[in-house]
Scaffold this motif. Sequence first.
Motif, PDB file in Angstrom:
ATOM      1  N   HIS A  80      40.669  26.805  43.381  1.00 32.48           N
ATOM      2  CA  HIS A  80      41.933  27.509  43.208  1.00 32.48           C
ATOM      3  C   HIS A  80      42.377  27.481  41.752  1.00 32.48           C
ATOM      4  O   HIS A  80      42.875  28.489  41.222  1.00 32.48           O
ATOM      5  N   ALA A  81      42.214  26.331  41.105  1.00 32.44           N
ATOM      6  CA  ALA A  81      42.595  26.225  39.690  1.00 32.44           C
ATOM      7  C   ALA A  81      41.771  27.170  38.829  1.00 32.44           C
ATOM      8  O   ALA A  81      42.284  27.804  37.900  1.00 32.44           O
ATOM      9  N   ASN A  82      40.486  27.283  39.142  1.00 37.77           N
ATOM     10  CA  ASN A  82      39.615  28.172  38.379  1.00 37.77           C
ATOM     11  C   ASN A  82      40.002  29.635  38.585  1.00 37.77           C
ATOM     12  O   ASN A  82      40.002  30.434  37.637  1.00 37.77           O
ATOM     13  N   LEU A  83      40.349  30.001  39.806  1.00 33.51           N
ATOM     14  CA  LEU A  83      40.765  31.366  40.088  1.00 33.51           C
ATOM     15  C   LEU A  83      42.000  31.762  39.279  1.00 33.51           C
ATOM     16  O   LEU A  83      42.148  32.912  38.877  1.00 33.51           O
ATOM     17  N   CYS A  84      42.872  30.794  39.046  1.00 32.36           N
ATOM     18  CA  CYS A  84      44.122  31.061  38.333  1.00 32.36           C
ATOM     19  C   CYS A  84      44.026  30.788  36.844  1.00 32.36           C
ATOM     20  O   CYS A  84      45.049  30.743  36.145  1.00 32.36           O
ATOM     21  N   HIS A  89      39.534  18.910  46.520  1.00 33.31           N
ATOM     22  CA  HIS A  89      38.717  19.931  47.167  1.00 33.31           C
ATOM     23  C   HIS A  89      37.819  20.496  46.077  1.00 33.31           C
ATOM     24  O   HIS A  89      38.288  21.208  45.185  1.00 33.31           O
ATOM     25  N   ILE A  90      36.542  20.170  46.149  1.00 35.48           N
ATOM     26  CA  ILE A  90      35.603  20.540  45.090  1.00 35.48           C
ATOM     27  C   ILE A  90      34.720  21.698  45.564  1.00 35.48           C
ATOM     28  O   ILE A  90      34.018  21.580  46.564  1.00 35.48           O
ATOM     29  N   HIS A  91      34.783  22.814  44.833  1.00 35.29           N
ATOM     30  CA  HIS A  91      33.902  23.945  45.127  1.00 35.29           C
ATOM     31  C   HIS A  91      33.913  24.889  43.937  1.00 35.29           C
ATOM     32  O   HIS A  91      34.737  24.762  43.025  1.00 35.29           O
ATOM     33  N   ASP A  92      32.989  25.830  43.917  1.00 38.12           N
ATOM     34  CA  ASP A  92      32.785  26.702  42.764  1.00 38.12           C
ATOM     35  C   ASP A  92      33.066  28.154  43.129  1.00 38.12           C
ATOM     36  O   ASP A  92      32.980  28.550  44.300  1.00 38.12           O
ATOM     37  N   ASP A 102      37.515  33.604  45.994  1.00 40.03           N
ATOM     38  CA  ASP A 102      37.526  32.234  46.517  1.00 40.03           C
ATOM     39  C   ASP A 102      36.249  31.999  47.326  1.00 40.03           C
ATOM     40  O   ASP A 102      36.263  31.992  48.559  1.00 40.03           O
ATOM     41  N   LEU A 103      35.147  31.765  46.644  1.00 47.36           N
ATOM     42  CA  LEU A 103      33.817  31.797  47.244  1.00 47.36           C
ATOM     43  C   LEU A 103      33.404  30.507  47.945  1.00 47.36           C
ATOM     44  O   LEU A 103      32.505  30.515  48.783  1.00 47.36           O
TER      45      LEU A 103
END
Length: 222
Positions: free
Chosen positions: A144-148, A167-170, A176-177
Amino acid sequence: EDLLEHYRPVKEAKERHGISFGQAHAPFPVYVDGREEENEYLMQMVEKELAIMQYLGCPALVVHPYCSEDKQHEKEVNLAIYRRLMPAAKKYGVKVCLENMFRVINGRCVAAACGTAEEACWYLDTLNEEAGEEVFGYCFDVGHANLCSRDIHQELLTLGHRLTILHIHDNDGFYDLHQIPYTQKHDWEKIPWTDWEGFITALKEIDYQGTLNFETYAGLKG
């Protein structure tokens, strides 16, 4: 009592196999404008979930904040939600975790409720001061942080001790993949879209001691 009995096989399997639960996630949303009867049911549900978490030995439950374009209304609703959960969280010793949310405007993701570390710190400090103890924590969602387009390193430094779980994801910065870390890259597959180095460095700098939870279910689909 009936709910705890329903979860007894889970508790027994956990103990039999030496498994521990670092966190759990409440269903969402927990509040919808204009649907007061349903909202009351949802609040009762989350209160019961806190009892179940204590029974299973799970220390933290993520409860998404309410998001609205009207920030004042959003703040009032969220304070009401978490104040309602405060007695149950204190009773059962389970930390309620807010999460950084996003919403989409004209095809672009922007920070929503608790979507910046500064706003999250305000909520947490306000609520914990009212509670008289650390009843509320924070779930930092890297994707979410990366998306924003948030500075992940700085966000974590600002959160500091308030960071409870992850919550760790790429992702590719656009969608939001929920992919596996380091799999999303640009510039001929050379540069990660997510600042993983900043993420790891910040966890070291704030001496994060929690679990590393990977929300990467989409990366495992065949």
